[in-house]
Scaffold this motif. Sequence first.
Motif, PDB file in Angstrom:
ATOM      1  N   LYS A  71      -7.396  11.750   2.154  1.00  0.00           N
ATOM      2  CA  LYS A  71      -6.809  12.292   3.382  1.00  0.00           C
ATOM      3  C   LYS A  71      -7.854  12.913   4.305  1.00  0.00           C
ATOM      4  O   LYS A  71      -7.621  13.089   5.495  1.00  0.00           O
ATOM      5  CB  LYS A  71      -5.739  13.335   3.042  1.00  0.00           C
ATOM      6  CG  LYS A  71      -4.435  12.739   2.545  1.00  0.00           C
ATOM      7  CD  LYS A  71      -3.418  13.826   2.222  1.00  0.00           C
ATOM      8  CE  LYS A  71      -2.092  13.222   1.751  1.00  0.00           C
ATOM      9  NZ  LYS A  71      -1.105  14.264   1.411  1.00  0.00           N
ATOM     10  N   VAL A  82      -5.682   7.291   4.978  1.00  0.00           N
ATOM     11  CA  VAL A  82      -4.278   7.583   4.659  1.00  0.00           C
ATOM     12  C   VAL A  82      -3.487   7.689   5.958  1.00  0.00           C
ATOM     13  O   VAL A  82      -3.848   8.441   6.856  1.00  0.00           O
ATOM     14  CB  VAL A  82      -4.148   8.888   3.856  1.00  0.00           C
ATOM     15  CG1 VAL A  82      -2.674   9.237   3.643  1.00  0.00           C
ATOM     16  CG2 VAL A  82      -4.843   8.751   2.495  1.00  0.00           C
ATOM     17  N   LYS A 121      -5.775  11.345  -3.766  1.00  0.00           N
ATOM     18  CA  LYS A 121      -4.993  11.446  -2.532  1.00  0.00           C
ATOM     19  C   LYS A 121      -5.587  12.500  -1.605  1.00  0.00           C
ATOM     20  O   LYS A 121      -5.766  12.270  -0.399  1.00  0.00           O
ATOM     21  CB  LYS A 121      -3.536  11.824  -2.848  1.00  0.00           C
ATOM     22  CG  LYS A 121      -2.706  10.726  -3.458  1.00  0.00           C
ATOM     23  CD  LYS A 121      -1.284  11.223  -3.707  1.00  0.00           C
ATOM     24  CE  LYS A 121      -0.419  10.138  -4.330  1.00  0.00           C
ATOM     25  NZ  LYS A 121       0.950  10.622  -4.643  1.00  0.00           N
ATOM     26  N   GLN A 125      -6.010  -0.751  -5.131  1.00  0.00           N
ATOM     27  CA  GLN A 125      -5.211  -1.310  -4.043  1.00  0.00           C
ATOM     28  C   GLN A 125      -4.591  -2.665  -4.363  1.00  0.00           C
ATOM     29  O   GLN A 125      -3.506  -2.980  -3.875  1.00  0.00           O
ATOM     30  CB  GLN A 125      -6.074  -1.471  -2.782  1.00  0.00           C
ATOM     31  CG  GLN A 125      -6.354  -0.194  -2.024  1.00  0.00           C
ATOM     32  CD  GLN A 125      -7.179  -0.482  -0.778  1.00  0.00           C
ATOM     33  OE1 GLN A 125      -8.396  -0.579  -0.835  1.00  0.00           O
ATOM     34  NE2 GLN A 125      -6.504  -0.632   0.352  1.00  0.00           N
ATOM     35  N   TYR A 157      -0.370   3.880  -2.791  1.00  0.00           N
ATOM     36  CA  TYR A 157      -0.587   5.299  -2.487  1.00  0.00           C
ATOM     37  C   TYR A 157       0.205   6.180  -3.455  1.00  0.00           C
ATOM     38  O   TYR A 157      -0.327   7.164  -3.991  1.00  0.00           O
ATOM     39  CB  TYR A 157      -0.173   5.635  -1.052  1.00  0.00           C
ATOM     40  CG  TYR A 157      -0.338   7.104  -0.744  1.00  0.00           C
ATOM     41  CD1 TYR A 157      -1.586   7.614  -0.385  1.00  0.00           C
ATOM     42  CD2 TYR A 157       0.728   7.994  -0.872  1.00  0.00           C
ATOM     43  CE1 TYR A 157      -1.763   8.976  -0.153  1.00  0.00           C
ATOM     44  CE2 TYR A 157       0.570   9.348  -0.640  1.00  0.00           C
ATOM     45  CZ  TYR A 157      -0.685   9.828  -0.284  1.00  0.00           C
ATOM     46  OH  TYR A 157      -0.855  11.176  -0.071  1.00  0.00           O
ATOM     47  N   SER A 213       0.623  -1.137   6.036  1.00  0.00           N
ATOM     48  CA  SER A 213       1.178  -0.900   4.699  1.00  0.00           C
ATOM     49  C   SER A 213       1.042  -2.093   3.758  1.00  0.00           C
ATOM     50  O   SER A 213       1.469  -2.015   2.611  1.00  0.00           O
ATOM     51  CB  SER A 213       2.660  -0.522   4.797  1.00  0.00           C
ATOM     52  OG  SER A 213       3.420  -1.598   5.325  1.00  0.00           O
ATOM     53  N   GLN A 268       0.812  -1.212   0.000  1.00  0.00           N
ATOM     54  CA  GLN A 268       0.000   0.000   0.000  1.00  0.00           C
ATOM     55  C   GLN A 268       0.848   1.265   0.000  1.00  0.00           C
ATOM     56  O   GLN A 268       0.331   2.359  -0.197  1.00  0.00           O
ATOM     57  CB  GLN A 268      -0.967  -0.014   1.182  1.00  0.00           C
ATOM     58  CG  GLN A 268      -1.932  -1.196   1.147  1.00  0.00           C
ATOM     59  CD  GLN A 268      -2.706  -1.274  -0.166  1.00  0.00           C
ATOM     60  OE1 GLN A 268      -3.605  -0.473  -0.401  1.00  0.00           O
ATOM     61  NE2 GLN A 268      -2.358  -2.229  -1.027  1.00  0.00           N
ATOM     62  N   TYR A 296       3.780   7.514   3.037  1.00  0.00           N
ATOM     63  CA  TYR A 296       2.322   7.444   3.160  1.00  0.00           C
ATOM     64  C   TYR A 296       1.838   6.088   2.642  1.00  0.00           C
ATOM     65  O   TYR A 296       2.428   5.503   1.733  1.00  0.00           O
ATOM     66  CB  TYR A 296       1.664   8.559   2.353  1.00  0.00           C
ATOM     67  CG  TYR A 296       1.762   9.919   3.003  1.00  0.00           C
ATOM     68  CD1 TYR A 296       0.877  10.292   4.018  1.00  0.00           C
ATOM     69  CD2 TYR A 296       2.742  10.830   2.614  1.00  0.00           C
ATOM     70  CE1 TYR A 296       0.964  11.541   4.625  1.00  0.00           C
ATOM     71  CE2 TYR A 296       2.844  12.075   3.213  1.00  0.00           C
ATOM     72  CZ  TYR A 296       1.945  12.422   4.221  1.00  0.00           C
ATOM     73  OH  TYR A 296       2.045  13.650   4.825  1.00  0.00           O
ATOM     74  N   THR A 297       0.749   5.628   3.232  1.00  0.00           N
ATOM     75  CA  THR A 297       0.186   4.342   2.843  1.00  0.00           C
ATOM     76  C   THR A 297      -1.338   4.416   2.844  1.00  0.00           C
ATOM     77  O   THR A 297      -1.926   5.252   3.552  1.00  0.00           O
ATOM     78  CB  THR A 297       0.648   3.232   3.812  1.00  0.00           C
ATOM     79  OG1 THR A 297       0.087   1.976   3.430  1.00  0.00           O
ATOM     80  CG2 THR A 297       0.214   3.521   5.243  1.00  0.00           C
ATOM     81  N   ILE A 298      -1.978   3.547   2.049  1.00  0.00           N
ATOM     82  CA  ILE A 298      -3.437   3.408   2.100  1.00  0.00           C
ATOM     83  C   ILE A 298      -3.768   2.390   3.176  1.00  0.00           C
ATOM     84  O   ILE A 298      -3.292   1.251   3.131  1.00  0.00           O
ATOM     85  CB  ILE A 298      -3.997   2.928   0.749  1.00  0.00           C
ATOM     86  CG1 ILE A 298      -3.655   3.923  -0.363  1.00  0.00           C
ATOM     87  CG2 ILE A 298      -5.513   2.741   0.844  1.00  0.00           C
ATOM     88  CD1 ILE A 298      -4.026   3.425  -1.760  1.00  0.00           C
TER      89      ILE A 298
END
Length: 263
Positions: free
Chosen positions: A146, A183, A142, A220, A134, A243, A130, A190-192
């Motif tokens: 957030k 996020v 994005k 994803q 991201y 992550s 992830q 950064y990761t989803i």
Amino acid sequence: MIKIIPNKKNIGAEIICDLRKLSKKDLKSLKSALYKYGIIFFKNQNLTSGMYLKFAKNFGKLANYPRLKGLSKKYPQITVVQRKRTDKGPSFGEQFHTDSIYTKKPPRFTMLLSKLVPKKGVANTEFCSQYLAYKQLPTNIKNKLKKIKGTYSSEGPISITTKDRVKEKGKKIKELKSAHKIVKKINMNYTIYCSPGHFVDFKPKIKDKLRLKKFLFNHQIKKKFQYSLDWEKNQLAIWDNRSMLHQATPFRGNRVMHRITIH
């Protein structure tokens, strides 16, 4: 002394070492590798349950899995994840997800130690980075992600895969629900953080939620973000739930894994 061998695209890494003989410097290197690659794994680790727990405690406080009973009274934090040849339903965890996201404080890490596995290449676990997912999101998506949270339930789509094991070794619990930011920032990346297998809705509600949900879930799990882990007996893997998405793959046969989740 440890040796780190990254996989393609830095999605996971194999680490060669003896987990029974780690220095403080070695542990620091393992943790750095875990944050960088999302998942690390170790082959040929002949660990007792006590050794396994001792190693896991280096990464944080051990969690109790709310849906299944532990291995024993002595080792309640070890959950037995088993597939039997006679099972007819899907494998435990057979849909992309992140573990226990439906709890208020989900575990950061999950460990699996293989005790019994089919032949190599059968019963793999697939992972999706992830971090990479991201990075390759459009900027407008994005910015939207957030600002919102995902809401999750223990009775989400993936709950069907726990049916056989809960029937055998489960606990009687009510539905668990939670909400978490989609996020996250881990160190400098950064990761989803969104589990398709447990997802219920966005919070606050948005007008185009169905379109966003479809786009996000498809994004994803793109193949270019994936790594498929082959299991061997006495192999240990640890991954960062924030992550990495993961899923069990369909198979017929016997498999026994010992799982620990860590806050």
